[in-house]
Design an enzyme around this catalytic site. Structure first.
Site, PDB file in Angstrom:
ATOM      1  CD  GLU A  86       2.488  42.338 -32.900  1.00 30.09           C
ATOM      2  OE1 GLU A  86       2.814  42.618 -34.057  1.00 30.09           O
ATOM      3  OE2 GLU A  86       3.250  41.732 -32.117  1.00 30.09           O
ATOM      4  NE  ARG A 112       9.816  42.153 -33.611  1.00 30.72           N
ATOM      5  CZ  ARG A 112       8.975  42.243 -34.648  1.00 30.72           C
ATOM      6  NH1 ARG A 112       7.789  42.797 -34.496  1.00 30.72           N
ATOM      7  NH2 ARG A 112       9.318  41.771 -35.820  1.00 30.72           N
ATOM      8  CG  ASP A 117       1.355  39.993 -36.210  1.00 32.15           C
ATOM      9  OD1 ASP A 117       0.921  38.945 -36.701  1.00 32.15           O
ATOM     10  OD2 ASP A 117       2.534  40.129 -35.839  1.00 32.15           O
ATOM     11  CG  HIS A 173       8.606  37.948 -37.241  1.00 34.94           C
ATOM     12  ND1 HIS A 173       7.948  36.752 -37.058  1.00 34.94           N
ATOM     13  CD2 HIS A 173       7.754  38.899 -36.788  1.00 34.94           C
ATOM     14  CE1 HIS A 173       6.759  36.968 -36.529  1.00 34.94           C
ATOM     15  NE2 HIS A 173       6.615  38.263 -36.351  1.00 34.94           N
TER      16      HIS A 173
HETATM   17  C1  3PY Z   1       3.819  43.727 -37.571  1.00 36.07           C
HETATM   18  O1  3PY Z   1       3.540  44.512 -38.504  1.00 36.07           O
HETATM   19  O2  3PY Z   1       3.037  42.852 -37.164  1.00 36.07           O
HETATM   20  C2  3PY Z   1       5.093  43.838 -36.919  1.00 36.07           C
HETATM   21  O3  3PY Z   1       5.351  43.136 -35.979  1.00 36.07           O
HETATM   22  C3  3PY Z   1       6.059  44.837 -37.476  1.00 36.07           C
HETATM   23  O4  3PY Z   1       7.323  44.597 -37.054  1.00 36.07           O
HETATM   24 MG    MG Z   2       3.949  41.628 -35.575  1.00 36.86          MG
END
Ligand code: 3PY
Ligand code: MG
Length: 253
Positions: A147, A71, A173, A46
Site C-alpha cells: 500500500e 489485521r 493508502d 484503524h
Molecule cells: C487501505 O485501503 O489502505 C486499507 O488499508 C484497506 O483496509
Molecule cells: Mg491501508
C-alpha cells in the site's frame, strides 16, 4: 485441526469473501460471521478496537461458520503472536514495504523451523483443536499489505518470500501514496495499473492476492479478475451507507 475456510475456498478454485470488523463488539462480529461470508477480519489498525475487544470478537466468530482473521496494527511480532494465540487463522499485516518486513511477518507467524513464533497457543488450541501445534504453520494465512510506493517497487521480491501466502492491497493508502488523495478512485489509471501489476506479480510467484473493496459488485469483479480474497467493505461503512439510504428514503418519501 479445524480447517481454514479461506484455504478450502482456494482449493476449490474460488475466491474467499471476508467481512471486515471496525466495531469492537462481539454481537456485530457474530452477525457478520453468520452473514454467509467465508471469513471475518477483525481490524486492529484503524478500527476502534484493542486486544481485549479482539479476544471476545474472535470468540463470537467461533460460534459461526466463518474463519477468523486479524489485521494487526503494525509489523510487531508480539501483537502478531498474540492474535494467533487468541485463535486467528490469518494475519493481514499493514505497510509491508520491504523483503525484510515480509520475512519478519513470516517469522512472527510461523513456528520453527519455518519461523520464530513462540509457543503458547492458548485459545488457538480451543478453536483449532489439540493438534493445532502440528498444523498451525500450514493452516494459518499470512498476507503482506502492499500500500505504499516502496512496497509497490518491491512487490516482486516480497512475493518471492518463502512462507508468505500472499499480498493484500490497501487501495486507499496506495492511492494516497501515488498522489491521488484518499478517495482511492478505482477508475484512476495509475492506481488501476498498480493493482493489476500487484495481482499479476503475485500470480507469477504462485502467491495469493487480496484487496479491500468498496462494494460487493466491485469485489465480484475483482474475484473474476483473479483475486483470491476480497472484502466487500467494512461493518462501519455498510452501516453508514445503509442508514444514509434509509434516511434518504424517509426524506424523499
Ligand atoms: C487501505 O485501503 O489502505 C486499507 O488499508 C484497506 O483496509
Ligand atoms: Mg491501508
Amino acid at each position: 485441526m479445524r480447517p481454514n475456510r479461506v484455504r478450502q475456498c482456494w482449493s476449490q478454485g474460488k475466491a474467499a469473501v471476508s467481512g471486515w470488523l471496525s466495531i469492537g463488539d462481539s454481537y456485530t462480529a457474530e452477525i457478520v460471521g453468520l452473514s454467509g461470508v467465508d471469513c471475518v477480519t477483525v481490524d486492529l489498525q484503524h478500527a476502534m478496537t484493542d486486544i481485549s475487544d479482539m479476544i471476545i470478537m474472535l470468540q463470537a466468530i467461533s460460534a459461526t461458520p466463518a474463519t477468523p482473521f486479524v489485521r494487526v496494527p503494525n509489523l510487531e511480532p508480539g501483537v502478531i503472536m498474540k492474535a494467533l494465540d487468541a485463535g486467528s487463522y490469518g494475519i493481514i499485516c499493514p505497510l509491508v514495504n520491504t523483503v525484510h518486513d515480509a520475512v519478519c511477518l513470516v517469522n512472527a507467524s510461523s513456528y520453527p523451523p519455518l519461523g520464530g513464533r513462540s509457543f503458547g497457543p492458548a485459545r488457538g488450541l480451543l478453536y483449532g483443536g489439540p493438534d493445532y501445534p502440528l498444523h498451525a504453520n500450514h493452516t494459518i494465512v499470512r498476507f503482506a499489505m502492499i500500500e505504499t510506493r516502496e512496497g509497490l517497487a518491491e512487490v516482486e521480491a516480497i512475493c518471492a518470500v518463502p512462507g508468505l501466502d500472499g499480498i493484500f492491497i490497501g487501495p486507499s493508502d496506495l492511492g494516497l501514496n501515488l498522489g491521488k488523495g484518499t478517495a482511492a478512485d478505482p477508475t484512476d489509471a495509475e492506481v488501476r495499473s498498480a493493482i493489476d501489476h500487484c495481482l499479476s506479480t503475485a500470480k507469477a510467484a504462485g502467491k495469493r492476492a487480496g484487496l479491500f473493496c468498496p462494494s460487493g459488485s466491485v469485489a465480484k469483479g475483482r474475484a473474476d479478475q483473479g483475486f483470491d480474497f476480497v472484502v466487500p467493505n467494512s461493518d462501519v461503512n455498510l452501516l453508514k451507507s445503509a442508514l444514509a439510504g434509509e434516511l434518504a428514503a424517509f426524506v424523499g418519501g
